[in-house]
Write a protein that holds these residues in place. Structure first.
Motif, PDB file in Angstrom:
ATOM      1  N   LEU B 102      -6.166   3.513 -16.801  1.00  0.00           N
ATOM      2  CA  LEU B 102      -5.693   4.117 -15.581  1.00  0.00           C
ATOM      3  C   LEU B 102      -4.178   3.389 -15.621  1.00  0.00           C
ATOM      4  O   LEU B 102      -3.534   2.465 -15.857  1.00  0.00           O
ATOM      5  CB  LEU B 102      -6.551   3.305 -14.517  1.00  0.00           C
ATOM      6  CG  LEU B 102      -7.688   3.358 -14.487  1.00  0.00           C
ATOM      7  CD1 LEU B 102      -8.501   2.927 -13.120  1.00  0.00           C
ATOM      8  CD2 LEU B 102      -8.200   5.092 -14.306  1.00  0.00           C
ATOM      9  N   ILE B 103      -3.385   4.617 -14.810  1.00  0.00           N
ATOM     10  CA  ILE B 103      -2.181   4.387 -14.356  1.00  0.00           C
ATOM     11  C   ILE B 103      -2.141   4.102 -13.009  1.00  0.00           C
ATOM     12  O   ILE B 103      -2.503   5.114 -12.295  1.00  0.00           O
ATOM     13  CB  ILE B 103      -1.094   5.522 -14.897  1.00  0.00           C
ATOM     14  CG1 ILE B 103      -1.199   5.763 -16.495  1.00  0.00           C
ATOM     15  CG2 ILE B 103       0.136   5.168 -14.588  1.00  0.00           C
ATOM     16  CD1 ILE B 103      -0.999   4.605 -17.432  1.00  0.00           C
ATOM     17  N   PHE B 104      -1.552   3.135 -12.383  1.00  0.00           N
ATOM     18  CA  PHE B 104      -1.737   2.860 -10.998  1.00  0.00           C
ATOM     19  C   PHE B 104      -0.204   3.091 -10.569  1.00  0.00           C
ATOM     20  O   PHE B 104       0.716   2.854 -10.993  1.00  0.00           O
ATOM     21  CB  PHE B 104      -2.039   1.308 -10.778  1.00  0.00           C
ATOM     22  CG  PHE B 104      -3.242   0.919 -10.898  1.00  0.00           C
ATOM     23  CD1 PHE B 104      -3.933   0.755 -12.125  1.00  0.00           C
ATOM     24  CD2 PHE B 104      -4.144   0.936  -9.782  1.00  0.00           C
ATOM     25  CE1 PHE B 104      -5.264   0.324 -12.229  1.00  0.00           C
ATOM     26  CE2 PHE B 104      -5.434   0.627 -10.007  1.00  0.00           C
ATOM     27  CZ  PHE B 104      -5.935   0.451 -11.211  1.00  0.00           C
ATOM     28  N   GLY B 105      -0.517   3.496  -9.254  1.00  0.00           N
ATOM     29  CA  GLY B 105       0.997   3.732  -8.283  1.00  0.00           C
ATOM     30  C   GLY B 105       1.182   2.184  -7.860  1.00  0.00           C
ATOM     31  O   GLY B 105       0.553   1.243  -8.054  1.00  0.00           O
ATOM     32  N   SER B 106       2.371   2.028  -7.114  1.00  0.00           N
ATOM     33  CA  SER B 106       2.791   0.635  -6.725  1.00  0.00           C
ATOM     34  C   SER B 106       2.210   0.312  -5.651  1.00  0.00           C
ATOM     35  O   SER B 106       2.757  -0.940  -4.982  1.00  0.00           O
ATOM     36  CB  SER B 106       4.288   0.820  -6.664  1.00  0.00           C
ATOM     37  OG  SER B 106       4.690   1.769  -5.649  1.00  0.00           O
ATOM     38  N   GLY B 107       1.435   0.912  -4.848  1.00  0.00           N
ATOM     39  CA  GLY B 107       0.738   0.549  -3.618  1.00  0.00           C
ATOM     40  C   GLY B 107       1.231   1.005  -2.477  1.00  0.00           C
ATOM     41  O   GLY B 107       2.430   0.998  -2.273  1.00  0.00           O
ATOM     42  N   THR B 108       0.661   0.683  -1.494  1.00  0.00           N
ATOM     43  CA  THR B 108       1.037   1.077   0.210  1.00  0.00           C
ATOM     44  C   THR B 108       0.241   0.031   0.956  1.00  0.00           C
ATOM     45  O   THR B 108      -0.878   0.030   0.826  1.00  0.00           O
ATOM     46  CB  THR B 108       0.524   2.361   0.494  1.00  0.00           C
ATOM     47  OG1 THR B 108       1.283   3.629  -0.302  1.00  0.00           O
ATOM     48  CG2 THR B 108       1.146   2.697   2.056  1.00  0.00           C
ATOM     49  N   ARG B 109       0.981  -0.743   1.465  1.00  0.00           N
ATOM     50  CA  ARG B 109       0.379  -1.735   2.338  1.00  0.00           C
ATOM     51  C   ARG B 109       0.069  -1.153   3.662  1.00  0.00           C
ATOM     52  O   ARG B 109       1.191  -0.528   4.538  1.00  0.00           O
ATOM     53  CB  ARG B 109       1.333  -3.106   2.600  1.00  0.00           C
ATOM     54  CG  ARG B 109       0.678  -3.948   3.443  1.00  0.00           C
ATOM     55  CD  ARG B 109       1.519  -5.345   3.569  1.00  0.00           C
ATOM     56  NE  ARG B 109       1.505  -5.774   1.996  1.00  0.00           N
ATOM     57  CZ  ARG B 109       0.561  -6.416   1.148  1.00  0.00           C
ATOM     58  NH1 ARG B 109      -0.643  -6.834   2.204  1.00  0.00           N
ATOM     59  NH2 ARG B 109       0.548  -7.091   0.217  1.00  0.00           N
ATOM     60  N   LEU B 110      -1.056  -0.904   4.145  1.00  0.00           N
ATOM     61  CA  LEU B 110      -1.302  -0.572   5.452  1.00  0.00           C
ATOM     62  C   LEU B 110      -1.545  -1.397   6.427  1.00  0.00           C
ATOM     63  O   LEU B 110      -2.262  -2.418   6.070  1.00  0.00           O
ATOM     64  CB  LEU B 110      -2.574   0.472   5.482  1.00  0.00           C
ATOM     65  CG  LEU B 110      -3.073   0.976   6.777  1.00  0.00           C
ATOM     66  CD1 LEU B 110      -2.453   1.978   7.261  1.00  0.00           C
ATOM     67  CD2 LEU B 110      -4.570   1.605   6.592  1.00  0.00           C
ATOM     68  N   LEU B 111      -0.851  -1.579   7.463  1.00  0.00           N
ATOM     69  CA  LEU B 111      -0.683  -2.499   8.578  1.00  0.00           C
ATOM     70  C   LEU B 111      -1.130  -1.956  10.062  1.00  0.00           C
ATOM     71  O   LEU B 111      -0.585  -1.078  10.196  1.00  0.00           O
ATOM     72  CB  LEU B 111       0.578  -3.254   8.728  1.00  0.00           C
ATOM     73  CG  LEU B 111       0.819  -4.182   9.759  1.00  0.00           C
ATOM     74  CD1 LEU B 111       0.066  -5.477   9.249  1.00  0.00           C
ATOM     75  CD2 LEU B 111       2.298  -4.840   9.714  1.00  0.00           C
ATOM     76  N   VAL B 112      -2.317  -2.218  10.249  1.00  0.00           N
ATOM     77  CA  VAL B 112      -3.004  -1.723  11.525  1.00  0.00           C
ATOM     78  C   VAL B 112      -2.749  -2.784  12.663  1.00  0.00           C
ATOM     79  O   VAL B 112      -3.121  -3.923  12.744  1.00  0.00           O
ATOM     80  CB  VAL B 112      -4.406  -1.492  11.561  1.00  0.00           C
ATOM     81  CG1 VAL B 112      -5.069  -0.794  12.475  1.00  0.00           C
ATOM     82  CG2 VAL B 112      -4.713  -0.502  10.104  1.00  0.00           C
ATOM     83  N   ARG B 113      -1.956  -2.068  13.699  1.00  0.00           N
ATOM     84  CA  ARG B 113      -1.687  -3.181  14.692  1.00  0.00           C
ATOM     85  C   ARG B 113      -2.579  -2.840  16.108  1.00  0.00           C
ATOM     86  O   ARG B 113      -2.913  -1.756  16.340  1.00  0.00           O
ATOM     87  CB  ARG B 113      -0.145  -2.909  15.055  1.00  0.00           C
ATOM     88  CG  ARG B 113       0.689  -3.264  14.160  1.00  0.00           C
ATOM     89  CD  ARG B 113       2.240  -2.551  14.421  1.00  0.00           C
ATOM     90  NE  ARG B 113       3.185  -3.351  13.358  1.00  0.00           N
ATOM     91  CZ  ARG B 113       4.273  -2.670  13.246  1.00  0.00           C
ATOM     92  NH1 ARG B 113       4.689  -1.654  14.127  1.00  0.00           N
ATOM     93  NH2 ARG B 113       5.097  -3.267  12.438  1.00  0.00           N
ATOM     94  N   PRO B 114      -2.993  -3.901  16.701  1.00  0.00           N
ATOM     95  CA  PRO B 114      -3.848  -3.746  18.063  1.00  0.00           C
ATOM     96  C   PRO B 114      -2.929  -2.984  19.177  1.00  0.00           C
ATOM     97  O   PRO B 114      -1.735  -2.660  19.091  1.00  0.00           O
ATOM     98  CB  PRO B 114      -4.202  -5.046  18.240  1.00  0.00           C
ATOM     99  CG  PRO B 114      -3.160  -5.892  17.818  1.00  0.00           C
ATOM    100  CD  PRO B 114      -2.635  -5.230  16.692  1.00  0.00           C
TER     101      PRO B 114
END
Lengths: 117, 114
Positions: B102-114
């Motif tokens: 597998l070749i991975f992307g660098s990632g995305t951090r999902l930040l869910v705020r209230p």
């Protein structure tokens, strides 16, 4: 069924020391992989194995060696650790592709956090 | 050579809002695609995969992704996010050779705020 396990979970090394990370899987998978994860870079493949007794280089193999003497185990060795090898290491395994819907999935271990000072 | 690009390193969103995490890949051959999720201090868990067939793929936790061959994209969507969706999300493309790596992307951090 434990899946993929990794030993140890954490380790701190001094520059120049050596160590071996152990990956074990109980799913009878042919393929096994070692990745390293660094911030902002995703996972990068270090080495992999397509079967017992075989290994091959991945994207970032320098400074690492591997062995697959038993089908269920894949060892990653650092002969002389360097600070640049500070990272989180993940092992993964997968089965030979067939008609089963999950045959293309890689199953990951929980990771080993290594710090080299 | 195959590669994966996740352009957004971080995506902040309010709870119950929709979200789309973008993934583009480059490949000269047929591919199979994955989205993995990583919760803090944990390993990677498979969210969904595309191997062939229907271009709309549904996964766990209410996520879905659409494979678009002409745009070489595999964007991840969820119509309404929860605080518990806060995690890092990785897109990966699979090699169709003997290595099946597998070749991975660098990632995305999902930040869910209230």
């Amino acid at each position: 069924n434990a899946g993929v396990t990794q030993t140890p979970k954490f380790r701190v090394l001094k520059t120049g020391q050596s160590m071996t990370l152990l990956c074990a899987q109980d799913m009878n998978h042919e393929y096994m992989y070692w990745y390293r994860q660094d911030p902002g870079m995703g996972l990068r493949l270090i080495h992999y194995s397509v079967g017992e007794g075989t290994t091959a280089k991945g994207e970032v193999p320098d400074g690492y060696n591997v062995s697959r003497l038993k089908k269920q185990n894949f060892l990653l060795g650092l002969e002389s650790a360097a600070p640049s090898q500070t990272s989180v290491y993940f092992c993964a395994s997968r089965r030979i592709p067939d008609q089963a819907p999950n045959s293309y999935e890689q199953y990951f271990g929980p990771g080993t956090r290594l710090t080299v000072t | 050579a195959q590669s994966v690009t996740q352009l957004d390193s971080q995506v902040p969103v309010f709870e119950e809002a929709p979200v789309e995490l973008r993934c583009n890949y480059s490949s000269s051959v047929s591919v199979y695609l994955f989205w993995y999720v990583q919760y803090p201090n944990q390993g990677l868990q498979l969210l969904l995969k595309y191997l062939s067939g229907s271009t709309l793929v549904k996964g766990i936790n209410g996520f879905e992704a659409e494979f678009n061959k002409s745009q070489t994209s595999f964007h991840l969507r969820k119509p309404s996010v929860h605080i518990s969706d806060t995690a890092e999300y990785f897109c990966a493309v699979g090699w169709m050779d003997s290595s099946y790596k597998l070749i991975f992307g660098s990632g995305t951090r999902l930040l869910v705020r209230p």
